[in-house]
Design a protein around this motif. Sequence first.
Motif, PDB file in Angstrom:
ATOM      1  N   SER A   1      -3.965   3.053  -7.933  1.00 47.06           N
ATOM      2  CA  SER A   1      -4.663   3.495  -6.333  1.00 47.06           C
ATOM      3  C   SER A   1      -2.488   4.236  -7.213  1.00 47.06           C
ATOM      4  CB  SER A   1      -4.277   2.508  -5.508  1.00 47.06           C
ATOM      5  OG  SER A   1      -3.951   3.221  -4.950  1.00 47.06           O
TER       6      SER A   1
ATOM      7  N   GLN B   1       2.986  -0.391  -2.481  1.00 50.79           N
ATOM      8  CA  GLN B   1       4.116  -0.109  -1.139  1.00 50.79           C
ATOM      9  C   GLN B   1       4.452  -1.127  -0.918  1.00 50.79           C
ATOM     10  OE1 GLN B   1       5.001   2.738   0.725  1.00 50.79           O
ATOM     11  NE2 GLN B   1       3.048   4.040  -0.295  1.00 50.79           N
TER      12      GLN B   1
ATOM     13  N   SER C   1      -0.866   6.874  -4.284  1.00 58.01           N
ATOM     14  CA  SER C   1      -0.753   8.530  -3.311  1.00 58.01           C
ATOM     15  C   SER C   1       0.734   8.568  -2.682  1.00 58.01           C
ATOM     16  CB  SER C   1      -1.864   8.010  -2.315  1.00 58.01           C
ATOM     17  OG  SER C   1      -1.652   7.157  -1.537  1.00 58.01           O
ATOM     18  N   SER C   2       1.848   8.346  -3.864  1.00 59.59           N
ATOM     19  CA  SER C   2       2.666   8.385  -3.211  1.00 59.59           C
ATOM     20  C   SER C   2       3.672   8.142  -4.639  1.00 59.59           C
ATOM     21  CB  SER C   2       3.265   6.588  -3.089  1.00 59.59           C
ATOM     22  OG  SER C   2       4.754   6.687  -2.579  1.00 59.59           O
TER      23      SER C   2
ATOM     24  N   ASP D   1       3.108  12.338   0.825  1.00 60.12           N
ATOM     25  CA  ASP D   1       3.150  10.876   1.594  1.00 60.12           C
ATOM     26  C   ASP D   1       1.344  10.420   1.062  1.00 60.12           C
ATOM     27  OD1 ASP D   1       1.578  11.980   3.647  1.00 60.12           O
ATOM     28  OD2 ASP D   1       2.622  12.747   4.397  1.00 60.12           O
ATOM     29  N   ASN D   2       1.138   9.422   1.983  1.00 64.05           N
ATOM     30  CA  ASN D   2      -0.002   9.017   1.309  1.00 64.05           C
ATOM     31  C   ASN D   2      -1.517   9.796   2.132  1.00 64.05           C
ATOM     32  OD1 ASN D   2      -0.697   7.698   3.700  1.00 64.05           O
ATOM     33  ND2 ASN D   2      -0.555   5.912   3.685  1.00 64.05           N
ATOM     34  N   LYS D   3      -1.621  10.601   1.917  1.00 63.17           N
ATOM     35  CA  LYS D   3      -2.573  11.733   2.843  1.00 63.17           C
ATOM     36  C   LYS D   3      -2.319  13.017   3.313  1.00 63.17           C
ATOM     37  CE  LYS D   3      -5.272   8.866   4.555  1.00 63.17           C
ATOM     38  NZ  LYS D   3      -7.008   8.480   4.516  1.00 63.17           N
TER      39      LYS D   3
ATOM     40  N   TRP E   1       2.549  13.553  -4.171  1.00 62.51           N
ATOM     41  CA  TRP E   1       2.447  13.002  -3.709  1.00 62.51           C
ATOM     42  C   TRP E   1       3.434  13.537  -1.933  1.00 62.51           C
ATOM     43  CZ3 TRP E   1      -2.768  11.988  -2.411  1.00 62.51           C
ATOM     44  CH2 TRP E   1      -3.649  11.980  -3.272  1.00 62.51           C
TER      45      TRP E   1
ATOM     46  N   THR F   1      -5.629   8.792  -8.248  1.00 56.22           N
ATOM     47  CA  THR F   1      -4.933   9.191  -7.101  1.00 56.22           C
ATOM     48  C   THR F   1      -5.407   7.429  -6.275  1.00 56.22           C
ATOM     49  OG1 THR F   1      -7.649   9.587  -6.369  1.00 56.22           O
ATOM     50  CG2 THR F   1      -6.260  11.713  -7.466  1.00 56.22           C
ATOM     51  N   PRO F   2      -5.392   7.269  -4.686  1.00 61.13           N
ATOM     52  CA  PRO F   2      -6.312   5.821  -4.420  1.00 61.13           C
ATOM     53  C   PRO F   2      -7.552   5.733  -5.055  1.00 61.13           C
ATOM     54  CG  PRO F   2      -5.241   7.211  -3.222  1.00 61.13           C
ATOM     55  CD  PRO F   2      -5.441   8.292  -3.912  1.00 61.13           C
TER      56      PRO F   2
END
Length: 290
Positions: free
Chosen positions: A4, A290, A6-7, A135-137, A133, A84-85
């Motif tokens: 995963s 995180q 996303s950062s 941020d995570n979105k 990335w 990606t996640p």
Amino acid sequence: MTFSVSSMTASLKKVAVLQPNKSLKNADPGKWHYGPLFDPSQIEKNHSNFVQILKDSGAEILWIPEGDLAIADSIFTYDASLMTPFGAILMSPGKLLRRGEQNIHKKFYKELNIPIIGQVGNGGLAEAGDTLWLDNKTLIIGRGFRTNPAGIQQIKEILSPKNITIHIFDLPTYSGESSCLHLMSLISLVDFRSALVFKPLLPVSLLELLIEKQFSLIEAPVLEFERSNTLSTNVLATSPGKCIMLDSVPNTLLALEKHGIQVKVFNGDSLCIGCEGGPTCLTRPILREQ
């Protein structure tokens, strides 16, 4: 969780790397667009020193088998796939000599039972060095010589249904089509809300987005950016506020340390500056937490 990402700055737990191979050591510098600092006799030492710092940071090293594709640039494992996640996206390198490199990653992911959620193809070109990335979105993508509109559209079609917001920025021409200028040549995140940037080449709309997201910007010195062939800004975060970078850009190091960033350095000029790929490029993050 076995994968995963996303950062760019969350703690690096698992990272894939590839050993320097015969194709790299025997590479024709003219053919591969390598610079005068390229020194095959120093590459293994450069790489092993970097990997040791990764290990010391607490990251688990996953070795990617090279296969027999004879791609010298495959040591820069960041580019041929995007984690990606939800799983991996196989990219389609824009550098002609790297075409097919994603197949090395495809086999690697299948062996680890990591899902592949999509693949860029059918005229689409994309290298993960043009992605970041925020941020995570939020994923940002640079449109340049290595990543074209068709490739970007395919990435959007894969990630937008998963509630990932994508921003696209045109990259500057700078040194031209034969050189490697990725999005990540201009910006590296070094903490959750801190970024090392080369402001003179940063797209205006990206600068505005960073300000809107309340990022603290650390400006990379112009002279070291130019002398390092854009590699001074290629900094790998192993956790928030802790990074790895080349030891040959002391003023850039000082700028980071003045902002409270803790930095480990290694001598990688023969491999990184010589071959146009920095410490971030040498890694394919598989798991950040995180």
